[in-house]
Write a protein that holds these residues in place. Sequence first.
Motif, PDB file in Angstrom:
ATOM      1  N   ARG A 249     -15.764   2.354  -5.849  1.00  0.00           N
ATOM      2  CA  ARG A 249     -14.925   1.383  -6.561  1.00  0.00           C
ATOM      3  C   ARG A 249     -13.528   1.891  -6.859  1.00  0.00           C
ATOM      4  O   ARG A 249     -12.752   1.212  -7.533  1.00  0.00           O
ATOM      5  CB  ARG A 249     -15.644   0.898  -7.807  1.00  0.00           C
ATOM      6  N   SER A 250     -13.201   3.099  -6.336  1.00  0.00           N
ATOM      7  CA  SER A 250     -11.797   3.503  -6.386  1.00  0.00           C
ATOM      8  C   SER A 250     -11.050   2.897  -5.198  1.00  0.00           C
ATOM      9  O   SER A 250      -9.842   2.937  -5.109  1.00  0.00           O
ATOM     10  CB  SER A 250     -11.671   5.037  -6.392  1.00  0.00           C
ATOM     11  N   ASP A 251     -11.831   2.309  -4.281  1.00  0.00           N
ATOM     12  CA  ASP A 251     -11.257   1.623  -3.122  1.00  0.00           C
ATOM     13  C   ASP A 251     -10.496   0.372  -3.541  1.00  0.00           C
ATOM     14  O   ASP A 251     -10.723  -0.161  -4.604  1.00  0.00           O
ATOM     15  CB  ASP A 251     -12.402   1.172  -2.212  1.00  0.00           C
ATOM     16  N   GLU A 252      -9.642  -0.111  -2.637  1.00  0.00           N
ATOM     17  CA  GLU A 252      -8.937  -1.360  -2.905  1.00  0.00           C
ATOM     18  C   GLU A 252      -9.206  -2.360  -1.804  1.00  0.00           C
ATOM     19  O   GLU A 252      -9.600  -1.993  -0.693  1.00  0.00           O
ATOM     20  CB  GLU A 252      -7.432  -1.098  -2.970  1.00  0.00           C
ATOM     21  N   LEU A 253      -8.958  -3.627  -2.115  1.00  0.00           N
ATOM     22  CA  LEU A 253      -9.173  -4.664  -1.115  1.00  0.00           C
ATOM     23  C   LEU A 253      -8.008  -4.760  -0.138  1.00  0.00           C
ATOM     24  O   LEU A 253      -8.164  -5.256   0.967  1.00  0.00           O
ATOM     25  CB  LEU A 253      -9.346  -6.030  -1.797  1.00  0.00           C
ATOM     26  N   ILE A 254      -6.817  -4.324  -0.565  1.00  0.00           N
ATOM     27  CA  ILE A 254      -5.638  -4.500   0.286  1.00  0.00           C
ATOM     28  C   ILE A 254      -5.491  -3.325   1.240  1.00  0.00           C
ATOM     29  O   ILE A 254      -6.085  -2.274   1.047  1.00  0.00           O
ATOM     30  CB  ILE A 254      -4.331  -4.646  -0.529  1.00  0.00           C
TER      31      ILE A 254
ATOM     32  N   GLU B 275      -1.246   2.203  -8.192  1.00  0.00           N
ATOM     33  CA  GLU B 275      -2.212   3.228  -7.790  1.00  0.00           C
ATOM     34  C   GLU B 275      -2.445   4.233  -8.908  1.00  0.00           C
ATOM     35  O   GLU B 275      -3.551   4.726  -9.093  1.00  0.00           O
ATOM     36  CB  GLU B 275      -1.748   3.889  -6.493  1.00  0.00           C
TER      37      GLU B 275
ATOM     38  N   SER C 263       0.831  -1.207   0.000  1.00  0.00           N
ATOM     39  CA  SER C 263       0.000   0.000   0.000  1.00  0.00           C
ATOM     40  C   SER C 263       0.870   1.263   0.000  1.00  0.00           C
ATOM     41  O   SER C 263       2.044   1.222   0.387  1.00  0.00           O
ATOM     42  CB  SER C 263      -0.904   0.005   1.227  1.00  0.00           C
TER      43      SER C 263
ATOM     44  N   ASN D 124      -4.777   2.414 -11.223  1.00  0.00           N
ATOM     45  CA  ASN D 124      -6.111   2.331 -10.615  1.00  0.00           C
ATOM     46  C   ASN D 124      -6.882   3.627 -10.795  1.00  0.00           C
ATOM     47  O   ASN D 124      -8.072   3.626 -11.097  1.00  0.00           O
ATOM     48  CB  ASN D 124      -6.008   2.033  -9.114  1.00  0.00           C
TER      49      ASN D 124
END
Lengths: 226, 320
Positions: free
Chosen positions: A220-225, A189, A116, A192
């Motif tokens: 949906r600009s969010d991330e899972l990590i 990033e 991250s 993304n």
Amino acid sequence: MGTPSKPREIRLSTTPTPEALAELKLGDIVYLDGLIYTAREGVYMRALEQNANIPMELPAESAANFHCSPAAAINPDGSYNMGAVTATASFRFSKWIGAWMAKSGAKLIIGKGGMSAQDYKDHFVPNGAIYLTTVGYGTGALLGRGVKRVKTVHWNEELGLAQAMWVLEAEKMGPFIVESDLAGNSLFERENAKISANLAKVYEGTKPAVLKRFGETDDRSDELIG
Amino acid sequence: MISLDLIEKTAEVLMAKAAIEIPDDYLQGLQAAAEVEDGDLSSFVLHAMLENYKAAKEDGRAMCGDTGTPRWYVKMGNETQVEGGPVALEAALRRATAKATNGVPLRPNRVHPLWRTDHNNNVGIGAPEIEYGYEPGGEWIDLITVHKGGLFGTDYRMLFPSDGIQGIKRFYLDSLVAFGKRGLACQPAIIGIGLGGCKDTCMVLGKRAACLRVVGSRNPDPRIAELELELKELGNSIGMGAMGFVGKSMVIDANIEVGYCHTGGMQMSVHAFCLSSRRAVARVYPDGRVEHRTDPDWFTDYQRRETVEWEPPQSHEKSA
């Protein structure tokens, strides 16, 4: 349709100078020369939580930590059978990466998927380190070709083949892609952000599920990590 | 009677084939994607992958260092007899899995979920999975091994009839976008979608749709086939390519399998069979013949039957 342009290719030592690292730009293709060691959760826990002595001179021998378990076997005569080599997802090692860098002096973290922005800011930038991502992520056979030989395997008995510390002699091992630079910028990033701009359009004609989930996001600009 | 020794030997060959050789249908799908991909980084990745398949075959080494979790799909004709019976068959498949893990070599991925103990051979409690199917007639046995990789790219959700196709599309996109970022799903992939069944069978259907159907095959229900093509197109219009870089190669194909479900629900699962779509198939006959192929041909008319009694269709058309 445009013809895609080829990225720049660079050879890099696994004990790189700060100048060599400063040269690297996001999206550059890197091939490595020198010693690389694998270390993931097993090694981190043993070295950092159980305070076992690291069985290598770090970072003098190698400043390149590969998040990897190779497809490899140790023959009955003690020789090694090295097959394909592929990285594992790095974000899961966030918990240990700062302490590991401080202890090992690692300058190159090589893995799958990057870490991250927070990890880059907190740990990579202060330690003058960058992140290289493997390609695909399936170029295991190509990376296997870049391993000239297995120098040794540490902690196999304690951790098992998949978590052991494999020390590999790399010769033009790659390709890897520069994911983070010395300033802590992230290629993933950046990409993304570009893709997110188009997402609302792609989602037209869909609708949210009638049954929600706790913790669910519509951003949906969010991330899972992270 | 099919020789147990021949089954074990064939199974070992299949383990190596799956790990080393990319199946032709996926290779052609990826080549087609590489031709139209115009994102600089995505295009670089696809070409590196094509080179990697060549290197794997030339060197006889696994395509990917993460060789997944080997499993077996076994299909038998109604008249098939295996030397030693089913227990001997399972032991032979476990032996082949362990031997190939050290021989190829594969990564010994399988560990105990809590104690993380490792037999270094991909065999343990419930591993490798062995699943069975049967076909009317025939004395052969089909051995299918799939080494699906990936801790990411698979998801399940209970949808409802009121969610409709719009809800299906939303969950499909959510799965692709969420796991596609940073390329966690190792796309472009064969996306398998399970619809209906119960929670567990929905997952099984989706996984089989991803792993046991070849690129270019279509569901025999024309409306489902149409939805498959629509979802493929939709996935490739996200703007994301390999590794989550800007591009347009997310989906090599989208395969849907359905099962009858509870009247109130519409279970959905999404699975991604990755850039190293490892599968290999052989049919072994009692007379000792072994025929290798890459199409598992799992979803026959019989597997998708709807009626109480089975009546073979008049003219047998090969279905996906």
